[in-house]
Design a protein around this motif. Structure first.
Motif: not given
Length: 139
Positions: A115-123
């Motif tokens: 989560d510190e490196q990616v530009t998306w959020t997984v839901l």
């Protein structure tokens, strides 16, 4: 001759609840519903559109694909092999949209992303199907 992406089929336990959830998420419209399938058109249909009337091929090929929810007896057991990516426009508040989804019943999911490196959020939707909210974009 050409083909059109017509629908994405989603297996689920409660097709009616899932279809209504996704229709709410995508400002969609339920265009067909029975005990064996429910079809949602994201964004809804254009004003005056008649789902029973045939339409010319050139308009048919430009129509948005639907989401079709079909019943299966088993719950989700492993990570999706295919998922939906959602994105907010740069003029919209992406974080507010994520909070809206969480308020509707989505949950945050860890599928191994940093989560510190990616530009998306997984839901995940209420039945556990993963989807992503990408960074905001304008194209």
């Amino acid at each position: 001759m050409k083909l059109r992406w017509y629908t994405l089929v989603i297996d689920c336990l409660d097709i009616h609840a899932q279809a209504r959830w996704w229709a709410q998420v995508l400002d969609g419209e339920i265009v067909y519903e029975d005990d064996e399938e429910v079809c949602v058109i994201p964004g809804g249909l254009p004003d005056g559109y008649d789902v029973e009337a045939p339409i010319p091929a050139e308009r048919w090929h430009r129509q948005s694909p639907g989401l079709v929810f079909v019943p299966v007896p088993e719950g989700k057991q492993v990570k999706n092999r295919l998922h939906i990516d959602l994105a907010a426009h740069v003029d919209d508040d992406r974080e507010a949209q994520i909070q809206r989804l969480l308020g509707l019943g989505a949950t945050r999911v860890d599928v191994g992303q940093d989560d510190e490196q990616v530009t998306w959020t997984v839901l995940a939707d209420p039945e556990g199907n993963e989807f992503c909210v990408l960074s905001s974009r304008d194209r």
